[in-house]
Design an enzyme around this catalytic site. Sequence first.
Site, PDB file in Angstrom:
ATOM      1  N   HIS A 172       0.811  -1.220   0.000  1.00  0.00           N
ATOM      2  CA  HIS A 172       0.000   0.000   0.000  1.00  0.00           C
ATOM      3  C   HIS A 172       0.857   1.290   0.000  1.00  0.00           C
ATOM      4  CE1 HIS A 172      -3.134  -2.857   1.036  1.00  0.00           C
ATOM      5  NE2 HIS A 172      -2.455  -3.217   2.100  1.00  0.00           N
TER       6      HIS A 172
ATOM      7  N   SER B  11       1.482  -0.213  -5.297  1.00  0.00           N
ATOM      8  CA  SER B  11       0.543  -0.521  -4.223  1.00  0.00           C
ATOM      9  C   SER B  11       0.088  -1.960  -4.387  1.00  0.00           C
ATOM     10  CB  SER B  11      -0.679   0.391  -4.327  1.00  0.00           C
ATOM     11  OG  SER B  11      -0.832   1.132  -3.152  1.00  0.00           O
TER      12      SER B  11
ATOM     13  N   SER C 142      -5.709   1.613  -2.349  1.00  0.00           N
ATOM     14  CA  SER C 142      -5.023   1.990  -1.105  1.00  0.00           C
ATOM     15  C   SER C 142      -3.973   3.075  -1.253  1.00  0.00           C
ATOM     16  CB  SER C 142      -4.388   0.741  -0.479  1.00  0.00           C
ATOM     17  OG  SER C 142      -3.385   0.223  -1.329  1.00  0.00           O
TER      18      SER C 142
ATOM     19  N   ASP D 159       3.308  -7.594  -0.022  1.00  0.00           N
ATOM     20  CA  ASP D 159       2.192  -7.549   0.929  1.00  0.00           C
ATOM     21  C   ASP D 159       1.007  -8.249   0.263  1.00  0.00           C
ATOM     22  OD1 ASP D 159       0.063  -6.979   2.595  1.00  0.00           O
ATOM     23  OD2 ASP D 159       0.518  -4.854   2.803  1.00  0.00           O
TER      24      ASP D 159
ATOM     25  N   GLU E 168       4.615  -9.302   4.148  1.00  0.00           N
ATOM     26  CA  GLU E 168       4.005  -8.476   5.185  1.00  0.00           C
ATOM     27  C   GLU E 168       2.798  -9.108   5.876  1.00  0.00           C
ATOM     28  OE1 GLU E 168       4.903  -5.490   6.253  1.00  0.00           O
ATOM     29  OE2 GLU E 168       3.120  -4.510   7.025  1.00  0.00           O
TER      30      GLU E 168
ATOM     31  N   ASN F 157       5.007 -11.129   8.823  1.00  0.00           N
ATOM     32  CA  ASN F 157       3.728 -11.058   9.541  1.00  0.00           C
ATOM     33  C   ASN F 157       3.818 -11.692  10.924  1.00  0.00           C
ATOM     34  OD1 ASN F 157       0.703 -10.596   9.542  1.00  0.00           O
ATOM     35  ND2 ASN F 157       0.795 -12.798   9.935  1.00  0.00           N
TER      36      ASN F 157
ATOM     37  N   LYS G 158       4.818  -7.538  14.671  1.00  0.00           N
ATOM     38  CA  LYS G 158       3.984  -7.210  13.506  1.00  0.00           C
ATOM     39  C   LYS G 158       2.549  -7.638  13.799  1.00  0.00           C
ATOM     40  CE  LYS G 158       2.046  -7.042   9.385  1.00  0.00           C
ATOM     41  NZ  LYS G 158       0.657  -7.488   9.194  1.00  0.00           N
TER      42      LYS G 158
ATOM     43  N   ASP H 154       0.238  -4.534  14.483  1.00  0.00           N
ATOM     44  CA  ASP H 154      -0.373  -3.966  13.274  1.00  0.00           C
ATOM     45  C   ASP H 154      -1.767  -4.571  13.058  1.00  0.00           C
ATOM     46  OD1 ASP H 154      -1.111  -4.348  10.471  1.00  0.00           O
ATOM     47  OD2 ASP H 154       0.876  -3.763   9.829  1.00  0.00           O
ATOM     48  N   ASN H 155      -1.828  -5.904  13.015  1.00  0.00           N
ATOM     49  CA  ASN H 155      -3.106  -6.555  12.717  1.00  0.00           C
ATOM     50  C   ASN H 155      -4.150  -6.206  13.787  1.00  0.00           C
ATOM     51  OD1 ASN H 155      -0.982  -7.715  11.293  1.00  0.00           O
ATOM     52  ND2 ASN H 155      -1.985  -9.686  11.085  1.00  0.00           N
TER      53      ASN H 155
ATOM     54  N   CYS I 273      -5.723  -2.299  13.199  1.00  0.00           N
ATOM     55  CA  CYS I 273      -7.128  -2.411  12.770  1.00  0.00           C
ATOM     56  C   CYS I 273      -8.069  -1.811  13.809  1.00  0.00           C
ATOM     57  CB  CYS I 273      -7.487  -3.865  12.478  1.00  0.00           C
ATOM     58  SG  CYS I 273      -6.687  -4.473  10.968  1.00  0.00           S
TER      59      CYS I 273
ATOM     60  N   HIS J 193      -7.321  -9.269   3.491  1.00  0.00           N
ATOM     61  CA  HIS J 193      -6.469  -8.780   2.401  1.00  0.00           C
ATOM     62  C   HIS J 193      -7.146  -8.774   1.032  1.00  0.00           C
ATOM     63  CE1 HIS J 193      -2.666  -7.514   0.739  1.00  0.00           C
ATOM     64  NE2 HIS J 193      -2.943  -8.297  -0.290  1.00  0.00           N
TER      65      HIS J 193
ATOM     66  N   HIS K  86      -3.518   2.073   8.648  1.00  0.00           N
ATOM     67  CA  HIS K  86      -3.012   2.180  10.025  1.00  0.00           C
ATOM     68  C   HIS K  86      -2.155   3.429  10.200  1.00  0.00           C
ATOM     69  CE1 HIS K  86      -4.500  -1.749  10.121  1.00  0.00           C
ATOM     70  NE2 HIS K  86      -3.413  -2.464  10.304  1.00  0.00           N
TER      71      HIS K  86
ATOM     72  N   SER L 260       5.858  -2.698  12.147  1.00  0.00           N
ATOM     73  CA  SER L 260       5.829  -3.627  11.010  1.00  0.00           C
ATOM     74  C   SER L 260       7.015  -3.377  10.082  1.00  0.00           C
ATOM     75  CB  SER L 260       4.552  -3.428  10.191  1.00  0.00           C
ATOM     76  OG  SER L 260       3.446  -3.450  11.033  1.00  0.00           O
TER      77      SER L 260
ATOM     78  N   GLN M 109      10.298  -5.283   8.500  1.00  0.00           N
ATOM     79  CA  GLN M 109      10.539  -5.437   7.060  1.00  0.00           C
ATOM     80  C   GLN M 109      11.985  -5.088   6.703  1.00  0.00           C
ATOM     81  OE1 GLN M 109       9.272  -6.654   4.466  1.00  0.00           O
ATOM     82  NE2 GLN M 109       7.046  -6.731   4.668  1.00  0.00           N
TER      83      GLN M 109
HETATM   84  P1  NAI Z   1      -5.848 -14.823  11.550  1.00  0.00           P
HETATM   85  O1  NAI Z   1      -5.554 -16.124  10.911  1.00  0.00           O
HETATM   86  O2  NAI Z   1      -5.193 -14.447  12.836  1.00  0.00           O
HETATM   87  O3  NAI Z   1      -7.421 -14.662  11.789  1.00  0.00           O
HETATM   88  C1  NAI Z   1      -8.410 -15.041  10.882  1.00  0.00           C
HETATM   89  C2  NAI Z   1      -9.509 -15.729  11.687  1.00  0.00           C
HETATM   90  O4  NAI Z   1     -10.606 -16.006  10.831  1.00  0.00           O
HETATM   91  C3  NAI Z   1      -9.041 -17.079  12.270  1.00  0.00           C
HETATM   92  O5  NAI Z   1      -9.228 -17.104  13.670  1.00  0.00           O
HETATM   93  C4  NAI Z   1      -9.921 -18.116  11.552  1.00  0.00           C
HETATM   94  O6  NAI Z   1     -10.248 -19.197  12.384  1.00  0.00           O
HETATM   95  C5  NAI Z   1     -11.149 -17.268  11.194  1.00  0.00           C
HETATM   96  N1  NAI Z   1     -11.929 -17.796  10.074  1.00  0.00           N
HETATM   97  C6  NAI Z   1     -11.493 -18.464   8.962  1.00  0.00           C
HETATM   98  N2  NAI Z   1     -12.534 -18.798   8.188  1.00  0.00           N
HETATM   99  C7  NAI Z   1     -13.659 -18.344   8.813  1.00  0.00           C
HETATM  100  C8  NAI Z   1     -15.050 -18.406   8.513  1.00  0.00           C
HETATM  101  N3  NAI Z   1     -15.487 -19.027   7.421  1.00  0.00           N
HETATM  102  N4  NAI Z   1     -15.903 -17.808   9.370  1.00  0.00           N
HETATM  103  C9  NAI Z   1     -15.472 -17.203  10.511  1.00  0.00           C
HETATM  104  N5  NAI Z   1     -14.174 -17.141  10.856  1.00  0.00           N
HETATM  105  C10 NAI Z   1     -13.273 -17.700  10.012  1.00  0.00           C
HETATM  106  O7  NAI Z   1      -5.528 -13.716  10.442  1.00  0.00           O
HETATM  107  P2  NAI Z   1      -5.360 -12.136  10.687  1.00  0.00           P
HETATM  108  O8  NAI Z   1      -3.934 -11.844  10.926  1.00  0.00           O
HETATM  109  O9  NAI Z   1      -6.377 -11.700  11.658  1.00  0.00           O
HETATM  110  O10 NAI Z   1      -5.674 -11.595   9.227  1.00  0.00           O
HETATM  111  C11 NAI Z   1      -6.964 -11.676   8.647  1.00  0.00           C
HETATM  112  C12 NAI Z   1      -6.915 -11.032   7.259  1.00  0.00           C
HETATM  113  O11 NAI Z   1      -6.638  -9.644   7.385  1.00  0.00           O
HETATM  114  C13 NAI Z   1      -5.832 -11.574   6.351  1.00  0.00           C
HETATM  115  O12 NAI Z   1      -6.309 -11.565   5.023  1.00  0.00           O
HETATM  116  C14 NAI Z   1      -4.719 -10.562   6.494  1.00  0.00           C
HETATM  117  O13 NAI Z   1      -3.838 -10.599   5.418  1.00  0.00           O
HETATM  118  C15 NAI Z   1      -5.510  -9.296   6.590  1.00  0.00           C
HETATM  119  N6  NAI Z   1      -4.890  -8.137   7.221  1.00  0.00           N
HETATM  120  C16 NAI Z   1      -5.443  -6.928   6.892  1.00  0.00           C
HETATM  121  C17 NAI Z   1      -4.962  -5.775   7.451  1.00  0.00           C
HETATM  122  C18 NAI Z   1      -5.554  -4.471   7.071  1.00  0.00           C
HETATM  123  O14 NAI Z   1      -5.001  -3.443   7.413  1.00  0.00           O
HETATM  124  N7  NAI Z   1      -6.680  -4.435   6.395  1.00  0.00           N
HETATM  125  C19 NAI Z   1      -3.857  -5.786   8.427  1.00  0.00           C
HETATM  126  C20 NAI Z   1      -3.389  -7.119   8.747  1.00  0.00           C
HETATM  127  C21 NAI Z   1      -3.900  -8.241   8.157  1.00  0.00           C
END
Ligand code: NAI
Length: 476
Positions: A51, A74, A79, A137, A199, A224, A229, A233-234, A238, A344, A397, A405, A409
Site C-alpha cells: 500500500h 501498491s 489503497s 504484501d 508483510e 507477519n 507485527k 499492526d493486525n 485495525c 487482504h 493504520h 511492522s 521489514q
Molecule cells: P488470523 O488467521 O489471525 O485470523 C483469521 C480468523 O478467521 C481465524 O481465527 C480463523 O479461524 C477465522 N476464520 C477463517 N474462516 C472463517 C469463517 N469461514 N468464518 C469465521 N471465521 C473464520 O488472520 P489475521 O492476521 O487476523 O488476518 C486476517 C486477514 O486480514 C488476512 O487476510 C490478512 O492478510 C488481513 N490483514 C489486513 C490488514 C488491514 O489493514 N486491512 C492488516 C493485517 C492483516
Amino acid sequence: MDFKVADLSLAAFGRKEIHLAEHEMPGLMAVRREYAGSKPLRGARIMGSLHMTIQTAVLIETLVELGADVRWVSCNIFSTQDHAAAATVVGPDGTVDDPKGVPVFAWKGETLEEYWWCTEQALSWPDGAGPNMILDDGGDATLLVHKGAEYEKAGAVPTADADDPEEWKIILDTLRRSIETSPGKWTATAEAIKGVTEETTTGVHRLYEMHKNGTLLFPAINVNDSVTKSKFDNKYGCRHSVIDGLNRATDVLIGGKVAVVCGYGDVGKGCAEALRGQGARVVITEIDPICALQAAMDGYQVTTLEEIVGQADIFVSATGNFNIITAEHMAAMKHQAIVSNIGHFDNEIDMAGLAKLPGIKRNNIKPQVDEWIFADGHSVLVLAEGRLMNLGCATGHPSFVMSNSFTNQVIAQIELFTKTDAYPLGVYTLPKHLDEKVARLHLDALGVKLTTLTKAQAEYIGVDVEGPYKSDHYRY
Ligand code: NAI
C-alpha cells in the site's frame, strides 16, 4: 526516471506528512541511524508491492538511505495515497520538474488491468534487469514472478479459460504479453531474486503453500509472524483504522448498533474491541473453537452469520478466507446494513454473486461507497467494493504501529540480502532477539520504563539478562 502516479504537484503536501510521520516512526528512524555508515542494502534492487501510503513512503526512503535501489507499487487498487506516491517520486531532494526519488507506479482507483501493469513495471528495471529482492504484501508480486517462470519452464502460453475469474484472466494476459516481448524474462527474474519478505497473513499462507508444494523459487521471511507485527499492526492497527474506514465512508453512529465481526484472529480482535469501544453490541463468527472461546470469554456473543444476519447493522469480514459474506447473506440483511471487508483480498464478500442477483441495482454514493438495491427495494451499503475498507475508505493504520511492522521489514530485507546463504529455500521468521529489538525501539517514544532483570532473576527463569525473554513457543 520512469514512474506513473496521479499528480506530482501533490508532492509538497506529501512531504509535509512524511515529516510528521518520521517522528511517529522511531523504529525506522533508529534503523536509519544504526546503518547510516554501513549501507547494508547497497546493491539491493528491491521491488516493493505494498500500500503506497505516507507510512510506506518512510519505509521506502529508509531502504534508499540504507543503499537500496527501489521500485514500488501498491498492493491494492484503492489503497494509494496520491500525495504519498507523488512525494516518493519527487524525493526529499528533488522537485516536481526534476524528480529524484523512487519510481512509483500507483494511484488511488486503478483498474485491475492497470494494477497488474503497474506490478509488471515495478518488476522491470529500465536496464532490462529485474529486482534481486521483493518486499511483498499479500504476495501478488511473488505470484507474478512464480507464474511467469512456471509458464516459461513449461513452454506454455498463458491462456485463461472462459470461466476463470476476471482478475486471473488479466494476470495471464499480462504474463502472455511480457513473455512474447521478452522470452525468459520471468525465469531470469526468479533466478536473480535472493528472497522476499512478506508483510501479511494472506501472503504468508501463499508462501507456505508454495513451499509445501515444492514450487517456491526463492527463500522468504514471514514478517507477519514477528510478534511486533501481527500482534500490533493486525490488532491495534485495525482497532484504529476499522472505525476510520466506517466513519469516512458512512459517518453512521456506531453506538447502540449490532456489529458482526467475522473471524476472531488478530485483525478480528482489534476490530471487535474498537467497535465495542464505540458502544456497538459486537457479535463474532468463528470456525476455530479456540478463537470462538476467546471471543466468548472476552464477552462477545458468538454465533453463526446465518443466525445474526437479519439483526445486525454493520458487518466486518476479517478472516483471510473467501466467500464469508455471500450474496444470500446480503439479501437477508436489514435495510442499509453496512457490509465491509478488512481482510487482504476482496473475495471475503461475494461481490460477483451480488452483482448477478436478479433485479439488483448499484447506486454509487461516492468513491468506494455503493448502495446495492435489491429487487424488493431494500439495500445494503458496500464499502470499497469489498476490498479492504480501512485502506480503501480511509488511510489505513497510523504511523506508530506501522513503524513496528516496517522495522521488521527492513531488518528482514537486510537479513536476506546480506546473509543469503543462511537462508536456504524455505519460509523463515526473524529470530526473537530481533523481534524484541523492534519493540525496544518503540518504548522511549511512549515513555515506557522497562524493568531490568537481576542476574539472579534471569538465571531463575532461565534467560539472559539481555534477552530473548521468551521461548519460541510462547504465544503472547
Ligand atoms: P488470523 O488467521 O489471525 O485470523 C483469521 C480468523 O478467521 C481465524 O481465527 C480463523 O479461524 C477465522 N476464520 C477463517 N474462516 C472463517 C469463517 N469461514 N468464518 C469465521 N471465521 C473464520 O488472520 P489475521 O492476521 O487476523 O488476518 C486476517 C486477514 O486480514 C488476512 O487476510 C490478512 O492478510 C488481513 N490483514 C489486513 C490488514 C488491514 O489493514 N486491512 C492488516 C493485517 C492483516
